[in-house]
Design a protein around this motif. Structure first.
Motif, mmCIF file in Angstrom:
data_model
loop_
_atom_site.group_PDB
_atom_site.id
_atom_site.type_symbol
_atom_site.label_atom_id
_atom_site.label_comp_id
_atom_site.label_asym_id
_atom_site.label_seq_id
_atom_site.Cartn_x
_atom_site.Cartn_y
_atom_site.Cartn_z
ATOM 1 N N ASN A 1 0.854 -1.178 0.000
ATOM 2 C CA ASN A 1 0.000 0.000 0.000
ATOM 3 C C ASN A 1 0.894 1.233 0.000
ATOM 4 O OD1 ASN A 1 -2.802 -0.858 0.077
ATOM 5 N ND2 ASN A 1 -2.312 -1.763 2.050
ATOM 6 N N THR A 2 0.633 2.136 -0.917
ATOM 7 C CA THR A 2 1.454 3.347 -0.991
ATOM 8 C C THR A 2 1.203 4.275 0.187
ATOM 9 O OG1 THR A 2 -0.208 4.389 -2.426
ATOM 10 C CG2 THR A 2 1.666 3.295 -3.509
ATOM 11 N N HIS A 3 0.091 4.082 0.892
ATOM 12 C CA HIS A 3 -0.245 4.880 2.078
ATOM 13 C C HIS A 3 -1.499 4.279 2.705
ATOM 14 C CE1 HIS A 3 -2.716 6.507 -1.158
ATOM 15 N NE2 HIS A 3 -3.534 7.029 -0.261
ATOM 16 N N PHE A 4 -1.927 4.848 3.822
ATOM 17 C CA PHE A 4 -3.191 4.430 4.433
ATOM 18 C C PHE A 4 -4.329 5.094 3.662
ATOM 19 C CE2 PHE A 4 -0.465 4.166 8.393
ATOM 20 C CZ PHE A 4 -0.416 2.779 8.403
ATOM 21 N N HIS A 5 -4.978 4.336 2.828
ATOM 22 C CA HIS A 5 -6.063 4.873 2.010
ATOM 23 C C HIS A 5 -7.234 5.294 2.891
ATOM 24 C CE1 HIS A 5 -4.225 3.675 -1.777
ATOM 25 N NE2 HIS A 5 -3.858 2.555 -1.159
ATOM 26 N N ALA A 6 -7.881 6.401 2.513
ATOM 27 C CA ALA A 6 -9.021 6.900 3.278
ATOM 28 C C ALA A 6 -10.351 6.613 2.599
ATOM 29 C CB ALA A 6 -8.879 8.416 3.504
ATOM 30 N N ASP A 7 -10.354 6.451 1.293
ATOM 31 C CA ASP A 7 -11.622 6.350 0.563
ATOM 32 C C ASP A 7 -12.079 4.922 0.325
ATOM 33 O OD1 ASP A 7 -9.290 6.321 -1.074
ATOM 34 O OD2 ASP A 7 -10.540 6.515 -2.859
ATOM 35 N N PHE A 8 -11.286 3.936 0.719
ATOM 36 C CA PHE A 8 -11.719 2.547 0.624
ATOM 37 C C PHE A 8 -10.914 1.708 1.608
ATOM 38 C CE2 PHE A 8 -8.114 2.810 -2.189
ATOM 39 C CZ PHE A 8 -7.483 1.583 -2.115
ATOM 40 N N VAL A 9 -11.430 0.534 1.914
ATOM 41 C CA VAL A 9 -10.704 -0.408 2.758
ATOM 42 C C VAL A 9 -9.846 -1.276 1.837
ATOM 43 C CG1 VAL A 9 -10.884 -2.330 4.379
ATOM 44 C CG2 VAL A 9 -12.482 -0.408 4.533
ATOM 45 N N ALA A 10 -8.543 -1.216 2.036
ATOM 46 C CA ALA A 10 -7.620 -1.938 1.163
ATOM 47 C C ALA A 10 -7.679 -3.442 1.408
ATOM 48 C CB ALA A 10 -6.202 -1.415 1.362
ATOM 49 N N GLY A 11 -7.247 -4.209 0.396
ATOM 50 C CA GLY A 11 -7.386 -5.661 0.448
ATOM 51 C C GLY A 11 -6.130 -6.407 0.837
ATOM 52 N N HIS A 12 -5.240 -5.767 1.605
ATOM 53 C CA HIS A 12 -3.993 -6.452 1.953
ATOM 54 C C HIS A 12 -4.238 -7.669 2.838
ATOM 55 C CE1 HIS A 12 -4.689 -2.871 4.456
ATOM 56 N NE2 HIS A 12 -4.238 -3.569 5.488
ATOM 57 N N HIS A 13 -5.150 -7.566 3.794
ATOM 58 C CA HIS A 13 -5.421 -8.720 4.651
ATOM 59 C C HIS A 13 -6.035 -9.875 3.854
ATOM 60 C CE1 HIS A 13 -4.262 -6.724 8.308
ATOM 61 N NE2 HIS A 13 -5.150 -5.765 8.143
ATOM 62 N N GLU A 14 -6.925 -9.550 2.932
ATOM 63 C CA GLU A 14 -7.547 -10.589 2.112
ATOM 64 C C GLU A 14 -6.503 -11.298 1.245
ATOM 65 O OE1 GLU A 14 -10.823 -7.904 3.373
ATOM 66 O OE2 GLU A 14 -8.749 -7.619 2.722
ATOM 67 N N LEU A 15 -5.534 -10.529 0.705
ATOM 68 C CA LEU A 15 -4.494 -11.140 -0.120
ATOM 69 C C LEU A 15 -3.542 -12.002 0.710
ATOM 70 C CD1 LEU A 15 -3.748 -8.282 -2.653
ATOM 71 C CD2 LEU A 15 -4.370 -10.638 -3.231
ATOM 72 N N VAL A 16 -3.252 -11.558 1.916
ATOM 73 C CA VAL A 16 -2.409 -12.370 2.797
ATOM 74 C C VAL A 16 -3.091 -13.701 3.080
ATOM 75 C CG1 VAL A 16 -1.502 -12.571 5.146
ATOM 76 C CG2 VAL A 16 -1.157 -10.461 3.859
ATOM 77 N N GLU A 17 -4.392 -13.643 3.367
ATOM 78 C CA GLU A 17 -5.137 -14.866 3.666
ATOM 79 C C GLU A 17 -5.156 -15.804 2.467
ATOM 80 O OE1 GLU A 17 -9.778 -15.744 4.535
ATOM 81 O OE2 GLU A 17 -8.809 -14.392 5.965
ATOM 82 N N ALA A 18 -5.234 -15.237 1.255
ATOM 83 C CA ALA A 18 -5.345 -16.065 0.052
ATOM 84 C C ALA A 18 -3.999 -16.556 -0.458
ATOM 85 C CB ALA A 18 -6.054 -15.273 -1.056
ATOM 86 N N THR A 19 -2.919 -15.809 -0.218
ATOM 87 C CA THR A 19 -1.641 -16.121 -0.866
ATOM 88 C C THR A 19 -0.461 -16.272 0.097
ATOM 89 O OG1 THR A 19 -0.954 -13.805 -1.169
ATOM 90 C CG2 THR A 19 -2.413 -14.758 -2.852
ATOM 91 N N GLY A 20 -0.600 -15.808 1.335
ATOM 92 C CA GLY A 20 0.529 -15.817 2.252
ATOM 93 C C GLY A 20 1.534 -14.714 1.999
#
Length: 469
Positions: free
Chosen positions: A54-73
């Motif tokens: 993530n280039t920064h803490f996005h304010a206008d949406f919830v980023a999908g980093h946790h979902e990608l970690v869960e899916a791919t490690g």
């Protein structure tokens, strides 16, 4: 090298896949929560997603980093200045991430936020840079605003000064032929003058972007801190959500179609917001009382974030089959509390079943010629819900100005001695605003068909921005 942009029109959001097709290693940059497109693209090219940045803490949406970690490690990367409640790879300025031959260099580019970084991409470690993923630092036609989600120390003015340095001493120092790939495009509240173009170059921005032209730091600070769109209330919440550990939502849970008794209960429950996703014209003709009209064809999720709180129970009124799309868009901004839906019938003249007849109402809308007559007799109060930058170009004389993102918290200040006519630019946001006001008890509220765009050709020369608020 594989460099693919995924653009989501309804949030003006761009995310990216960067990969080396020899090593089959990939990273995802600034992902959204519904990660299927990234996984499909990786599978198509036999890629292994090993990191998400993530280039920064996005304010206008919830980023999908946790979902990608869960899916791919995958590991999660942020700029060195980021502080999170979960493990991250801290990316220092000048650090290189190798995907094989493909190389990504970390650039520190604070200004939109303190932790903001950009990613300089090369096909080989010793090759010329090909593209820079600028996050919300350099947009096409604008730069990122400094006042959305300041989660660090220092003022918004300090951030604006940092952005001046980022633009002139870092990004504009890159070669002219480097492609500029930002995280947002036209329509986003993260800036005020973004282009509809999705890709540009440093050279093109140097020539055409008004916000990066030679100017003093003081002039730049004034430019980026004035005339910005009003900030939706959920932005601060989403920035904080992106900083925290959280679990992925359960998207396999089916949505429930509400029974007549359940609908009755929800329509009278002040903790529930019922959102009608049809067009303003369909909504005005026939809708359930105390419902708010946010058309699915517009900036649906962002606008829902202006009329409902993230913890509210949400009920969706949709055409058959649209409920899943509406719920998905809400989930992208962290609104996961959709408790049910109501499908309208295929007959536009009677969209609701007979059992709900006692809860159905019609709303009038006013045409520009009617409004002119009402104003002549001082019979109405006009409310302008456009953004400050839009109003600078002209407004209806004597109108009150409350931008739509601020209306839910400021509506109690509105006078109630006359008919209230709401307008925006074209008539979509005014239907949102008028329905929101009626849901909050301002019964004598209607909106202007066609908005200021329809009004301006029929009016006398527009008032200037120094007359009223």
């Amino acid at each position: 090298m594989i460099l693919k942009q995924f653009y989501l029109e309804c949030l003006s959001h761009a995310s990216y896949l960067v990969a080396d097709d020899n090593s089959n290693r990939a990273i995802i940059v600034d992902p959204r929560r519904d990660i299927g497109d990234y996984l499909d693209e990786a599978q198509r090219h036999d890629l292994r997603i090993e990191g998400v940045i993530n280039t920064h803490f996005h304010a206008d949406f919830v980023a999908g980093h946790h979902e990608l970690v869960e899916a791919t490690g995958a590991w999660i990367g942020f700029g060195k200045a980021a502080n999170t409640d979960y493990p991250i790879r801290r990316l220092a300025p000048g650090e290189h991430i190798s995907l094989g031959d493909v190389d990504i260099e970390i650039l520190s580019t604070p200004g939109h936020t303190w932790e903001s970084i950009s990613l300089l991409v090369r096909e080989t470690a010793d090759g010329a840079p090909i593209a820079v993923l600028t996050g919300d630092s350099l947009f096409i036609g604008d730069v990122g605003r400094p006042d959305l989600a300041n989660l660090g120390e220092g003022t918004n003015t300090d951030l604006a000064r940092a952005m001046y340095t980022t633009i002139h001493r870092t990004l504009l120092q890159l070669p002219d032929d480097v492609h500029v790939l930002p995280a947002h495009g036209a329509g986003s509240a993260c800036g005020k003058n973004m282009s509809t173009d999705l890709v540009s170059t440093i050279g093109e921005q140097r020539r055409t972007n008004p916000s990066v032209q030679p100017m003093s730091e003081a002039e730049f600070v004034e430019l980026v801190t004035s005339g910005q769109p009003a900030i939706p209330g959920y932005f601060t919440t989403d920035a904080e959500l992106n900083r925290r550990a959280r679990t992925a939502p359960n998207t396999s849970q089916p949505l429930s179609e509400l029974t007549t008794d359940q609908i009755h209960g929800r329509l009278t429950d002040t903790r529930t917001v019922v959102i009608d996703t049809r067009t303003p014209e369909e909504f005005a003709e026939s809708h359930l009382f105390r419902t708010v009209n946010v058309g699915l064809a517009g900036r649906f999720a962002e606008t829902c974030g202006m009329v409902a709180d993230i913890g509210d129970d949400l009920v969706l009124v949709t055409a058959a089959g649209d409920e899943r799309e509406a719920a998905l868009r809400l989930s992208r901004i962290g609104y996961d509390n959709v408790v049910g839906f109501i499908n309208t019938t295929s007959d536009p003249s009677t969209p609701f079943p007979e059992a709900l007849a006692g809860f159905v109402e019609h709303t009038d809308r006013v045409q520009v010629d009617e409004l002119a007559g009402l104003l002549e007799h001082a019979a109405v109060t006009v409310l302008d819900v456009r953004n400050p930058g839009e109003r600078e170009a002209g407004f209806i004389e004597g109108s009150i100005h409350i931008p739509l993102p601020e209306l839910a918290t400021r509506h109690s200040s509105l006078p109630e001695d006359k008919l209230l006519v709401v307008h925006c630019r074209s008539g979509w946001r005014s239907s949102v605003a008028a329905s929101l006001l009626r849901a909050h008890g301002h019964e004598g509220t209607i909106d202007l068909v066609g908005g200021y765009t329809a009004w301006e050709p029929t009016s006398t020369p527009a008032a200037t921005c120094n007359a009223g608020s």
